[in-house]
Design a protein around this motif. Structure first.
Motif, mmCIF file in Angstrom:
data_model
loop_
_atom_site.group_PDB
_atom_site.id
_atom_site.type_symbol
_atom_site.label_atom_id
_atom_site.label_comp_id
_atom_site.label_asym_id
_atom_site.label_seq_id
_atom_site.Cartn_x
_atom_site.Cartn_y
_atom_site.Cartn_z
ATOM 1 N N PRO A 199 80.060 8.371 9.897
ATOM 2 C CA PRO A 199 79.212 8.982 8.864
ATOM 3 C C PRO A 199 79.069 10.494 8.992
ATOM 4 O O PRO A 199 78.941 11.200 7.996
ATOM 5 N N GLN A 200 79.078 11.022 10.214
ATOM 6 C CA GLN A 200 78.749 12.433 10.416
ATOM 7 C C GLN A 200 79.968 13.318 10.668
ATOM 8 O O GLN A 200 79.845 14.539 10.671
ATOM 9 N N GLU B 78 86.436 1.203 10.108
ATOM 10 C CA GLU B 78 85.327 0.459 10.721
ATOM 11 C C GLU B 78 85.742 -0.958 11.100
ATOM 12 O O GLU B 78 85.345 -1.466 12.156
#
Length: 408
Positions: free
Chosen positions: A165-166, A257
């Motif tokens: 996500p980051q 993922e």
């Protein structure tokens, strides 16, 4: 009663220090293993080739290997407790470097810092485990090693849910793990320094000889087989941790993922396998566990390239459980061959593990560019068959008999 209580408290403290170096090993290996776990992120952001990805892995692993035997040799002669927190300080700098990296050379420099931190940590932490263990050397090495395997198991999940996500800025969060490692290793270092003073001049201090001696030819033959086992194990693992995510995404058209779940299954099962390896070796013999940990992986590794997305997870569990059960046993076996050289053996074998993984990453990355992801993974599947050579290792009874004869 007071003496008994004092002895018991000392034993409890030693066990806590063993847990401390295991936790530090967990933090170190989690940070080190997250780097190859996010190779797809770096590839997309910097437009890197597979060969360049391989060079990042090579830099990480080789810098994690070249210093370890030297540090082990030096600390056998003069223990250095300050190296425990110093190793984590190098890793902290590497994590911050990855968060800010915008060019390929910055990735290489950051990977080198993380590798140096790892090379500093392993030999002296392994000596602490050996010292804290008293007579249970195999158990202590398994506890120490399972910390590292736990960190490796957590790395793919951290990559998926923090870096995913980051992006690169997610590495700032990993720097907090390095700070925690510095705190833990500082506490262990204070206890270790006290034990060095307490054991000064004692022939039973950590790393001292117990009187066993073997012929040079005997040692060279056994070490050659052990190094071949390390080659099979860690080159195969380099292919899995560095490139299996690419294979999984390409073959099943699934996101990163989902691919990381397979790697988590591999590493988490490996954590369990590492913990079980020591007790199994005590029951069935070290030589037996060593050959089974490599050769027993082969049926599952050969099936993996042809499995579906769900069955791949179960095969990764079997591979991790079996393949990673033997590393701590290999180290203890080698330490019995070379008594009095605890740090040197630990540094040599941890160094070889990282070095072989780094070289394997470069070679496999080049193969991927040349023949494709699928063909490379199918070639890797044959590496565990080298476990057949472990059947040539001297039996445990030979090791023990040689030790008794030389001691006499």
């Amino acid at each position: 009663m007071s003496q008994i209580a004092t002895t018991r408290n000392a034993g409890n403290t030693a066990f806590y220090m063993l847990l401390g170096v295991s936790i530090a090993h967990l933090l170190n290996d989690a940070m080190q293993s997250v780097v190859p776990a996010v190779f797809p992120v770096f590839q997309q952001q910097m437009q890197l080739s597979f060969a360049q990805i391989g060079w990042v892995a090579f830099t990480l692993n080789v810098t994690a290997s070249i210093l370890q035997p030297l540090i082990g040799y030096m600390t056998d002669r003069r223990p250095m407790p300050l190296l425990l927190p110093a190793g984590m300080a190098f890793t902290l700098l590497g994590m911050l470097g990855l968060a800010a990296a915008s060019h390929f050379w910055m990735l290489l420099a950051s990977a080198a810092l993380i590798g140096i931190g790892s090379s500093v940590l392993h030999p002296e932490s392994s000596r602490v485990a050996h010292l804290a263990a008293s007579r249970s050397k195999g158990f202590a090495q398994s506890v120490f090693q399972v910390g590292g395997n736990t960190g490796q198991a957590l790395a793919p999940l951290m990559a998926a849910f923090i870096i995913g996500p980051q992006g690169q800025l997610g590495f700032v969060w990993f720097s907090l793990l390095a700070v925690a490692g510095i705190i833990v290793q500082s506490a262990v270092g204070r206890w270790y320094a006290g034990q060095i003073r307490l054991n000064a001049g004692s022939r039973h201090g950590a790393g001292r000889s117990d009187g066993r001696r073997f012929g040079k030819g005997f040692i060279a033959f056994a070490l050659t087989i052990l190094i071949l086992m390390l080659f099979s194990k860690f080159v195969y693992l380099a292919g899995m941790t560095g490139y299996y995510a690419f294979y999984y995404m390409e073959k099943f058209n699934l996101p990163l993922e989902r691919a990381q779940i397979c790697l988590f299954a591999l590493q988490f099962a490996g954590m369990a396998g590492t913990f079980l390896g020591g007790p199994l070796a005590d029951r069935f013999g070290r030589q037996t566990v060593i050959w089974f940990s490599i050769l027993g992986t082969a049926p599952f590794s050969l099936l993996l390239p042809y499995a579906g997305p769900v069955s791949s997870i179960f095969l990764c569990v079997a591979i991790g459980l079996i393949l990673m059960s033997g590393f701590s046993v290999i180290i203890v076996y080698a330490q019995e061959l070379l008594p009095g050289h605890v740090g040197t053996v630990a540094g040599l074998f941890f160094g070889l593990a990282f070095g072989l993984g780094g070289i394997g990453s470069v070679v496999l990355g080049g193969w991927m560019d040349a023949v494709g992801v699928s063909a490379m993974m199918k070639l890797c599947a044959f590496l565990p068959l080298l476990g057949l050579f472990a059947l040539l290792l001297p039996k445990d009874s030979v090791i023990m008999a040689g030790g008794k004869e030389s001691a006499a």
